[in-house]
Motif scaffolding. Structure first.
Motif, short mmCIF file in Angstrom:
data_model
loop_
_atom_site.label_atom_id
_atom_site.label_comp_id
_atom_site.label_asym_id
_atom_site.label_seq_id
_atom_site.Cartn_x
_atom_site.Cartn_y
_atom_site.Cartn_z
N PRO A 110 0.78 -1.20 0.09
CA PRO A 110 -0.04 0.01 0.04
C PRO A 110 0.83 1.34 -0.12
CG PRO A 110 -0.89 -1.68 1.51
CD PRO A 110 0.58 -2.06 1.10
N VAL A 111 0.23 2.37 -0.58
CA VAL A 111 1.13 3.46 -0.73
C VAL A 111 0.77 4.34 0.59
CG1 VAL A 111 1.25 5.76 -1.75
CG2 VAL A 111 0.80 3.73 -2.94
N ARG A 112 1.76 4.41 1.23
CA ARG A 112 1.67 5.46 2.70
C ARG A 112 1.65 6.81 2.51
NH1 ARG A 112 3.77 0.56 3.14
NH2 ARG A 112 2.87 -0.79 4.99
N ALA A 113 0.71 7.55 2.47
CA ALA A 113 0.69 9.00 2.51
C ALA A 113 0.86 9.50 3.89
CB ALA A 113 -0.61 9.51 2.11
N GLY A 114 1.66 10.66 3.71
CA GLY A 114 1.93 11.46 4.91
C GLY A 114 0.73 11.97 5.87
N THR A 115 1.30 12.75 7.04
CA THR A 115 0.00 13.06 8.07
C THR A 115 -0.76 14.02 7.38
OG1 THR A 115 1.52 12.26 9.72
CG2 THR A 115 -0.31 13.85 10.33
N ALA A 159 0.33 16.52 2.01
CA ALA A 159 1.48 17.26 1.16
C ALA A 159 2.71 16.35 1.53
CB ALA A 159 1.33 18.87 1.25
N ILE A 160 3.30 16.49 0.32
CA ILE A 160 4.79 15.81 0.40
C ILE A 160 5.63 17.02 0.57
CG2 ILE A 160 6.57 14.47 -0.65
CD1 ILE A 160 4.49 13.02 -2.21
N SER A 161 6.39 17.47 1.54
CA SER A 161 7.63 18.42 1.71
C SER A 161 8.76 18.01 1.57
CB SER A 161 7.15 19.14 3.32
OG SER A 161 5.97 19.58 3.58
N PRO A 162 9.66 18.94 1.01
CA PRO A 162 11.09 18.68 1.03
C PRO A 162 11.73 18.44 2.15
CG PRO A 162 10.43 20.77 -0.26
CD PRO A 162 9.24 20.30 0.58
N ARG A 163 12.42 17.66 2.35
CA ARG A 163 13.21 17.15 3.55
C ARG A 163 14.80 16.95 3.46
NH1 ARG A 163 9.84 11.64 3.58
NH2 ARG A 163 8.18 13.24 3.04
N LEU A 164 15.39 17.25 2.46
CA LEU A 164 16.88 17.18 2.19
C LEU A 164 17.46 18.24 2.97
CD1 LEU A 164 17.25 15.83 -1.41
CD2 LEU A 164 17.44 14.82 0.56
N ASP A 165 18.72 17.92 3.67
CA ASP A 165 19.32 19.15 4.28
C ASP A 165 20.73 18.93 4.14
OD1 ASP A 165 20.58 20.70 6.35
OD2 ASP A 165 18.89 20.79 7.44
N GLY A 206 6.26 1.98 -0.95
CA GLY A 206 4.89 2.63 -0.65
C GLY A 206 5.37 4.08 -0.07
N HIS A 207 6.68 4.31 0.14
CA HIS A 207 7.03 5.70 0.97
C HIS A 207 7.40 6.53 -0.03
CE1 HIS A 207 6.31 3.89 4.77
NE2 HIS A 207 6.91 2.80 4.13
N VAL A 221 20.04 15.98 -6.80
CA VAL A 221 18.91 15.53 -5.86
C VAL A 221 18.05 14.47 -6.73
CG1 VAL A 221 16.78 16.28 -4.93
CG2 VAL A 221 18.83 17.80 -5.08
N PHE A 222 17.80 13.33 -5.79
CA PHE A 222 17.22 12.20 -6.55
C PHE A 222 15.73 12.26 -5.69
CE2 PHE A 222 21.29 11.45 -8.01
CZ PHE A 222 20.91 10.85 -9.25
N VAL A 223 14.78 11.99 -6.39
CA VAL A 223 13.51 11.70 -5.46
C VAL A 223 12.95 10.58 -6.22
CG1 VAL A 223 13.26 14.23 -5.03
CG2 VAL A 223 11.93 13.22 -7.03
N ALA A 224 12.07 9.59 -5.25
CA ALA A 224 11.39 8.54 -5.95
C ALA A 224 10.01 8.45 -5.48
CB ALA A 224 12.23 7.23 -5.39
N LEU A 225 9.03 8.67 -6.03
CA LEU A 225 7.66 8.81 -5.67
C LEU A 225 6.67 7.63 -6.26
CD1 LEU A 225 5.53 10.81 -4.36
CD2 LEU A 225 5.17 11.82 -6.83
N PRO A 226 5.90 6.82 -5.57
CA PRO A 226 5.17 5.76 -5.65
C PRO A 226 4.17 6.33 -6.50
CG PRO A 226 4.97 6.19 -3.53
CD PRO A 226 6.06 6.91 -4.00
N VAL A 227 3.66 5.38 -7.63
CA VAL A 227 2.44 5.70 -8.20
C VAL A 227 1.47 4.75 -7.67
CG1 VAL A 227 1.08 5.63 -10.53
CG2 VAL A 227 3.65 6.36 -10.40
N ALA A 228 0.17 5.28 -7.11
CA ALA A 228 -0.73 4.52 -6.58
C ALA A 228 -2.01 3.99 -7.45
CB ALA A 228 -1.51 5.19 -5.41
N VAL A 229 -2.09 2.75 -7.45
CA VAL A 229 -3.59 2.14 -8.17
C VAL A 229 -4.34 1.45 -7.18
CG1 VAL A 229 -4.42 0.66 -10.18
CG2 VAL A 229 -2.34 2.34 -10.54
N ASP A 230 -5.57 1.90 -6.84
CA ASP A 230 -6.22 1.12 -5.79
C ASP A 230 -5.37 1.11 -4.54
OD1 ASP A 230 -8.22 0.70 -7.65
OD2 ASP A 230 -7.62 -1.50 -8.16
#
Length: 533
Positions: free
Chosen positions: A82-87, A95-101, A179-180, A208-217
């Motif tokens: 399952p895709v786990r969305a943020g709080t 929303a997905i916020s930038p987190r790199l530092d 899923g993250h 910078v590299f980002v990986a975003l899951p694609v959700a279906v059902d």
């Protein structure tokens, strides 16, 4: 006794206050730009901005892929966890916020090459990848970002020349397949030559590299894997050089204004005060005046303290000069009389012409003047001791009065008032001061002396009054002058009241003549002390 020279400050290099202030102001002026360069604040902001842009672009692509896959619902399409969305926030949005530092996140090695895949992608994803390849190329050309579409097993189905290979071993891709949302900083490997040293941009060393899951059902059907190099901080600063220049001019103007305030309130008054004290030390009495500008309240008080000290030293110098003239005059008279009588006696010894009575008169004059010289020397010693005597100690006036009653039985001493309240003077010293006043009263013909005391505002006032003839108005202003006496023929030296006042002044007090109905009255004002238990 020759006084020792003033201690000298050890000579060594010390920074001037102006240098310290200028250095601090320069540091403050350079701090904003220095923090950007040395603490990479702007670099980190550019990394966050790049990550945010990649999140937005990847989310748009993921929505397009998820919509097409959901509409067609291809049979046999493998779905992951399952895709786990943020709080979610108050509006229910996650929303997905930038987190790199740059300060805390580890910069990983460059991205490794893709690995051979174990199988083949689902036909629906493969077809979708073929359709999206031209669109991804157009997006990459516009945004300078690289995009890869991966299936639920991590195989590349679109983007670049790695189609059919696997990136599932990369940590950020593995997290997205679970899923993250995941992002990472990796060292950049550039295909372009390193810019010259004098180039405004030396190139950014990270990607910078980002990986975003694609959700279906609600489950992982694919992954959007994007990357881009952040903008170079120095290049960005160069592009903003006019605004930065304006900001630096504002900082320079503010720093100059602060420097002017420091000079006006600190450096100027300090240099003027140094010049003024140097002139006063050189004997320039005209410099005994306030500064034209003090700057701060502390410098005003410091300047006033120097003026008070210099005025006190000047008054002491005048007093010493006047006192020396009085001493020389007072000593010269008896010395002249002794010298003249001795010469006459010497001449008479060679050619006797004096009668025994005349010789006895000359010898008596020599003895009287010698005694006067002795009394003057003794008074001078007492005066010097009074002006340099220790000021520690405290006593009750009744203790000093008890000593005086035993020492001066010919004078009736009456005591009234708060004589059991302590004053800041030792018993022996207070007895000496009161003794001088009682002796003066006795020599003037007084038979009774009244000593009364009162307290007010942390001070003790002791009034010594006698029943003698008093002091004439013509002499009232001169009675404290050294060597002033109306009983010179009776052996008076005119030093008693001077010695008494010097003793009281040394104890931060005062001795003054006050009005009285009959006789003379003197008021002694001394600091109060805590009464001993």
């Amino acid at each position: 006794m020759v006084s020792a020279p003033a201690p000298r400050v050890r000579q060594k290099w010390r920074p001037r206050l102006s240098l310290i202030i200028a250095s601090v102001l320069a540091l403050v002026a350079c701090l904003p730009l220095g923090s950007v360069v040395f603490f990479r604040i702007y670099d980190n902001q550019l990394v966050r901005q790049t990550e945010a842009e990649l999140i937005a672009q990847s989310a748009a692509i993921a929505a397009r892929i998820g919509a097409e896959l959901s509409a067609r619902a291809p049979a046999g399409l493998r779905l992951g966890p399952p895709v786990r969305a943020g709080t979610p926030n108050a509006d229910g949005l996650a929303a997905i916020s930038p987190r790199l530092d740059l300060a805390t996140d580890e910069v990983l090695p460059p991205r490794p090459e893709a690995m051979p895949a174990a199988g083949t992608a689902h036909s629906a994803l493969a077809d979708l990848g073929l359709r999206l390849t031209p669109e991804l190329a157009a997006i990459s050309a516009a945004t300078l970002a690289g995009f890869r579409i991966l299936d639920a097993d991590g195989m590349v189905v679109a983007g670049g020349d790695e189609v059919g290979q696997s990136l599932a071993t990369l940590p950020e891709v593995a997290g997205a397949l679970a899923g993250h949302y995941r992002s990472a900083l990796r060292r950049r490997v550039s295909r372009h030559p390193v810019p010259a040293l004098d180039s405004i941009s030396r190139g950014t060393g990270v990607r910078v590299f980002v990986a975003l899951p694609v959700a279906v059902d609600g489950r992982v059907a694919a992954v959007v894997y994007a990357s881009r190099t952040p903008a170079d901080a120095l290049k960005q600063l160069y592009q903003e050089r006019y605004r930065i220049g304006l900001a630096l001019l504002c900082v320079l103007a503010a720093t100059s204004a602060i420097g002017f305030v420091f000079h006006r309130t600190i450096m100027g008054p300090m240099q003027a005060l140094i010049a003024r004290t140097t002139a006063i030390a050189g004997g320039d009495r005209a410099s005994l005046k306030p500064l034209d500008h003090h700057g701060t309240a502390e410098f005003a008080r410091l300047s006033q303290s120097f003026l008070d000290m210099a005025a006190s030293l000047a008054a002491r110098s005048d007093y010493v000069a006047t006192f020396a003239a009085h001493v020389s005059h007072e000593l010269k008279s008896p010395l002249t009389a002794i010298s003249g009588a001795a010469e006459l006696l010497a001449d008479d010894a060679s050619e006797p012409a004096m009668t025994p009575a005349q010789r006895a008169d000359f010898l008596a004059a020599i003895r009287a003047n010698a005694d006067r010289l002795g009394a003057l020397v003794s008074c001078l010693r007492d005066l010097a001791r009074a002006e340099t005597m220790p000021t520690a100690g405290a006593c009750r006036p009744t203790e000093a009065i008890a000593l005086l009653r035993d020492d001066k039985p010919k004078v009736a001493i009456e005591a009234t008032g708060e004589l059991d309240r302590s004053v800041a003077m030792s018993t022996e010293t207070l007895a000496l001061v009161l003794g001088h006043l009682i002796d003066n009263a006795a020599r003037a013909g007084a038979g009774r002396v009244t000593i009364s005391a009162a307290s007010a505002a942390g001070r003790r006032a002791i009034v010594v009054a006698d029943d003698g003839p008093g002091i004439s108005p013509a002499n009232r202003a001169r009675i404290f002058d050294p060597f002033f006496t109306t009983r010179r023929a009776d052996g008076g030296t005119g030093m008693g009241l001077s010695i008494a006042r010097a003793m009281v002044t040394a104890h931060r007090g005062s001795l003054d003549l006050v009005d009285s109905g009959k006789g003379a009255a003197f008021r002694i004002d001394l600091p109060a002390t805590t009464d001993p238990t």
